[in-house]
Motif scaffolding. Structure first.
Motif, PDB file in Angstrom:
ATOM      1  N   CYS A 261      -5.330   6.141   2.218  1.00  0.00           N
ATOM      2  CA  CYS A 261      -5.794   6.079   0.827  1.00  0.00           C
ATOM      3  C   CYS A 261      -7.053   6.909   0.621  1.00  0.00           C
ATOM      4  O   CYS A 261      -7.258   7.473  -0.466  1.00  0.00           O
ATOM      5  CB  CYS A 261      -6.091   4.630   0.430  1.00  0.00           C
ATOM      6  SG  CYS A 261      -4.658   3.538   0.364  1.00  0.00           S
TER       7      CYS A 261
ATOM      8  N   ALA B 127     -10.899  -2.468   2.968  1.00  0.00           N
ATOM      9  CA  ALA B 127     -10.650  -1.114   2.468  1.00  0.00           C
ATOM     10  C   ALA B 127     -11.953  -0.353   2.262  1.00  0.00           C
ATOM     11  O   ALA B 127     -12.050   0.846   2.577  1.00  0.00           O
ATOM     12  CB  ALA B 127      -9.871  -1.182   1.159  1.00  0.00           C
TER      13      ALA B 127
ATOM     14  N   VAL C 152      -3.089  -6.641  -4.069  1.00  0.00           N
ATOM     15  CA  VAL C 152      -3.173  -5.179  -4.149  1.00  0.00           C
ATOM     16  C   VAL C 152      -2.596  -4.702  -5.481  1.00  0.00           C
ATOM     17  O   VAL C 152      -3.206  -3.884  -6.178  1.00  0.00           O
ATOM     18  CB  VAL C 152      -2.420  -4.522  -2.973  1.00  0.00           C
ATOM     19  CG1 VAL C 152      -2.381  -3.005  -3.134  1.00  0.00           C
ATOM     20  CG2 VAL C 152      -3.073  -4.899  -1.650  1.00  0.00           C
TER      21      VAL C 152
ATOM     22  N   ARG D 247     -13.124   3.085   3.877  1.00  0.00           N
ATOM     23  CA  ARG D 247     -13.524   4.210   3.025  1.00  0.00           C
ATOM     24  C   ARG D 247     -14.871   4.780   3.467  1.00  0.00           C
ATOM     25  O   ARG D 247     -15.091   5.992   3.427  1.00  0.00           O
ATOM     26  CB  ARG D 247     -13.602   3.755   1.569  1.00  0.00           C
ATOM     27  CG  ARG D 247     -13.838   4.900   0.573  1.00  0.00           C
ATOM     28  CD  ARG D 247     -13.933   4.399  -0.850  1.00  0.00           C
ATOM     29  NE  ARG D 247     -15.199   3.757  -1.130  1.00  0.00           N
ATOM     30  CZ  ARG D 247     -16.307   4.427  -1.453  1.00  0.00           C
ATOM     31  NH1 ARG D 247     -16.302   5.746  -1.528  1.00  0.00           N
ATOM     32  NH2 ARG D 247     -17.430   3.761  -1.706  1.00  0.00           N
TER      33      ARG D 247
ATOM     34  N   VAL E 241      -5.579   2.460  -3.274  1.00  0.00           N
ATOM     35  CA  VAL E 241      -5.934   1.110  -3.715  1.00  0.00           C
ATOM     36  C   VAL E 241      -7.146   1.230  -4.628  1.00  0.00           C
ATOM     37  O   VAL E 241      -7.974   2.128  -4.456  1.00  0.00           O
ATOM     38  CB  VAL E 241      -6.250   0.152  -2.536  1.00  0.00           C
ATOM     39  CG1 VAL E 241      -5.019  -0.133  -1.707  1.00  0.00           C
ATOM     40  CG2 VAL E 241      -7.371   0.700  -1.665  1.00  0.00           C
TER      41      VAL E 241
ATOM     42  N   HIS F 256      -2.735   2.568   6.816  1.00  0.00           N
ATOM     43  CA  HIS F 256      -2.343   2.963   5.464  1.00  0.00           C
ATOM     44  C   HIS F 256      -3.547   2.973   4.522  1.00  0.00           C
ATOM     45  O   HIS F 256      -3.610   3.796   3.608  1.00  0.00           O
ATOM     46  CB  HIS F 256      -1.254   2.029   4.952  1.00  0.00           C
ATOM     47  CG  HIS F 256      -0.137   1.827   5.938  1.00  0.00           C
ATOM     48  ND1 HIS F 256       0.384   2.882   6.664  1.00  0.00           N
ATOM     49  CD2 HIS F 256       0.537   0.709   6.344  1.00  0.00           C
ATOM     50  CE1 HIS F 256       1.340   2.420   7.469  1.00  0.00           C
ATOM     51  NE2 HIS F 256       1.436   1.126   7.288  1.00  0.00           N
ATOM     52  N   LEU F 257      -4.498   2.091   4.766  1.00  0.00           N
ATOM     53  CA  LEU F 257      -5.740   2.134   3.988  1.00  0.00           C
ATOM     54  C   LEU F 257      -6.520   3.403   4.297  1.00  0.00           C
ATOM     55  O   LEU F 257      -7.117   4.009   3.410  1.00  0.00           O
ATOM     56  CB  LEU F 257      -6.593   0.896   4.277  1.00  0.00           C
ATOM     57  CG  LEU F 257      -6.084  -0.420   3.684  1.00  0.00           C
ATOM     58  CD1 LEU F 257      -6.872  -1.598   4.240  1.00  0.00           C
ATOM     59  CD2 LEU F 257      -6.168  -0.398   2.162  1.00  0.00           C
TER      60      LEU F 257
ATOM     61  N   SER G 205      -1.918  -2.422   8.674  1.00  0.00           N
ATOM     62  CA  SER G 205      -2.178  -1.892   7.329  1.00  0.00           C
ATOM     63  C   SER G 205      -3.439  -1.041   7.273  1.00  0.00           C
ATOM     64  O   SER G 205      -3.612  -0.253   6.341  1.00  0.00           O
ATOM     65  CB  SER G 205      -2.282  -3.044   6.320  1.00  0.00           C
ATOM     66  OG  SER G 205      -3.348  -3.918   6.647  1.00  0.00           O
TER      67      SER G 205
ATOM     68  N   ILE H 182       0.839  -1.203   0.000  1.00  0.00           N
ATOM     69  CA  ILE H 182       0.000   0.000   0.000  1.00  0.00           C
ATOM     70  C   ILE H 182       0.874   1.254   0.000  1.00  0.00           C
ATOM     71  O   ILE H 182       0.611   2.220  -0.725  1.00  0.00           O
ATOM     72  CB  ILE H 182      -0.954  -0.008   1.203  1.00  0.00           C
ATOM     73  CG1 ILE H 182      -1.962  -1.160   1.082  1.00  0.00           C
ATOM     74  CG2 ILE H 182      -1.693   1.320   1.324  1.00  0.00           C
ATOM     75  CD1 ILE H 182      -2.753  -1.425   2.341  1.00  0.00           C
TER      76      ILE H 182
END
Length: 318
Positions: free
Chosen positions: A264, A242, A48, A246, A153, A260-261, A257, A19
Motif C-alpha cells: 500500500c 499500517a 478496512v 508506512r 488503506v 500487503h500493507l 497481511s 487489502i
C-alpha cells in the motif's frame, strides 16, 4: 457505462484478502463515480472496508442466524445491479448468499457449477491475487485500462497520531520487525529474530512489533539483543500497524497481511515464505523494492537463517 448503479463486492475472507481487494474497489469507483459501492465483509476484515473513502456502505456477514436473516433482507431490498465476487475459489457460502440475495447481475468465477451470470475465468490478466481480483474490471471496462493498480488503506488520523506518540523515542530511520503471523507455521525461531536484530547496521533503529499473544516473545528477543536502539512498539489496531509500516524504512515479516500493507505504501520488504511456489506468485510483495526468502520446507520457516535475512536487509538498505 457511467450511469448510477448499485454495486456489491463480496469479500468475506481475512484482512489480507480485503487489502488485496482494494484495487478492485478503487477501480470500480473510478469507472462508476456516481455509483453506490458496497462491500459484503467478514467481522475480521470489515474495518478496512468501512474506512475506505471509495466505499459507501459495508455489510457484515457473521454467520449468526438472526443477523444473517437481517443481512439477506437488506441485500434483497437493495437489489444490487452488480454482485461481484472476485475470488477464484469455490465457496458454498458465497453461492448461497448470492442466490438468496437476488442481484440483477452476478459476476464471479464459476468453478464447480454455474453460480454467476458472468464467468470471469477469461478476464484474468495475471497470476497475482490483485490481478485475479481485477478480472471484473477487465469485463466492465476497456481492455488494459487498469493494468497497474496497487492496494491501499485509508488510515484514520487518530491512529496516525497514536503512532506519532509511540515513535517519539525512535530518532531517525528504523527497520520494523513483525514477529507475528496468523498461522503458527509462519513463525520464525526467536533466536533468529534476535540474531537479525543484533546484526543490522548499528546506526539503524530496530522496532519490533506483533500481536498481543507474542508480547512475551518480543520482550525476550529485545532483552537478548545487545544494543540500545531497539524498541518494542505496540500496534493495537490494523491501522496503527499500517501506520508503522508506512513510517518504517524497511519491513521484515513472515507471509502475512503485513506484506500487503507494505504494498500500500511501497515500503521495502523482506518477506519470508514457505516453499510453496504458487502461494509466492499469488501473494507476493508488490513494493518496488523487496526480497523473498523461501524456507526449505512447505510447512515451516524453521530453515530460514539470520544470515539469509541480514543479506536481504543489507541489499534493501543499500
Amino acid at each position: 457505462m457511467k450511469d448510477k448503479i448499485n454495486i456489491l463486492v463480496v469479500q468475506i475472507g481475512k484482512i489480507g484478502d480485503m487489502i488485496l481487494t482494494t484495487p478492485l474497489l478503487g477501480c470500480l469507483k473510478r469507472i462508476f463515480p456516481e455509483s453506490e459501492l458496497s462491500v459484503l465483509a467478514s467481522p475480521n476484515n470489515s474495518t478496512v472496508a468501512k474506512n475506505l473513502v471509495c466505499v459507501d456502505r459495508t455489510h457484515v456477514y457473521d454467520k449468526k442466524a438472526l443477523s444473517t436473516a437481517k443481512l439477506l433482507l437488506s441485500l434483497r431490498q437493495k437489489s444490487y445491479d452488480y454482485w461481484i465476487d472476485p475470488k477464484d475459489e469455490y465457496s458454498s457460502t458465497s453461492k448461497i448468499l448470492e442466490r438468496l440475495s437476488g442481484p440483477k447481475l452476478s459476476i464471479g468465477f464459476n468453478i464447480k457449477d454455474k453460480v454467476f451470470d458472468i464467468n470471469l475465468q477469461n478476464f484474468v490478466r495475471g497470476k497475482h491475487r490483485v490481478d485475479i481480483n481485477l478480472a471484473s474490471v477487465n469485463y466492465l471496462s476497456e481492455p488494459n485500462e487498469y493494468n497497474t493498480v496497487m492496494p491501499h488503506v485509508d488510515i484514520p488520523q487518530k491512529d496516525s497520531m497514536i503512532i506519532d506518540g509511540r515513535l517519539e523515542g525512535v530518532k531517525g530511520k528504523f527497520v520494523l520487525l513483525n514477529m507475528s503471523a496468523g498461522d503458527r507455521t509462519r513463525y520464525l525461531k526467536l533466536e533468529v529474530w534476535a540474531e537479525l536484530a543484533g546484526k543490522i547496521n548499528s546506526d539503524m533503529n530496530i522496532v519490533l512489533t506483533g500481536l498481543e499473544k507474542d508480547y512475551n516473545n518480543i520482550n525476550s528477543v529485545i532483552n537478548s539483543v545487545k544494543r540500545s536502539n531497539v524498541f518494542f512498539l505496540k500496534a493495537n489496531t490494523i491501522f496503527e500497524f499500517a501506520e508503522l509500516i508506512r513510517r518504517c524504512d524497511l519491513l521484515v515479516t513472515p507471509d502475512t497481511s503485513a506484506i500487503h500493507l507494505a504494498s500500500c505504501f511501497n515500503t521495502p520488504v523482506a518477506a519470508m515464505y514457505h516453499n510453496v511456489q504458487w502461494n509466492i506468485i499469488k501473494f507476493g510483495p508488490l513494493s518496488d523494492k523487496y526480497r523473498i526468502i523461501v524456507s526449505k520446507d512447505e510447512n515451516s520457516l524453521e530453515s530460514i537463517s539470520s544470515g539469509e535475512l541480514i543479506t536481504a536487509v543489507n541489499e534493501l538498505l543499500s
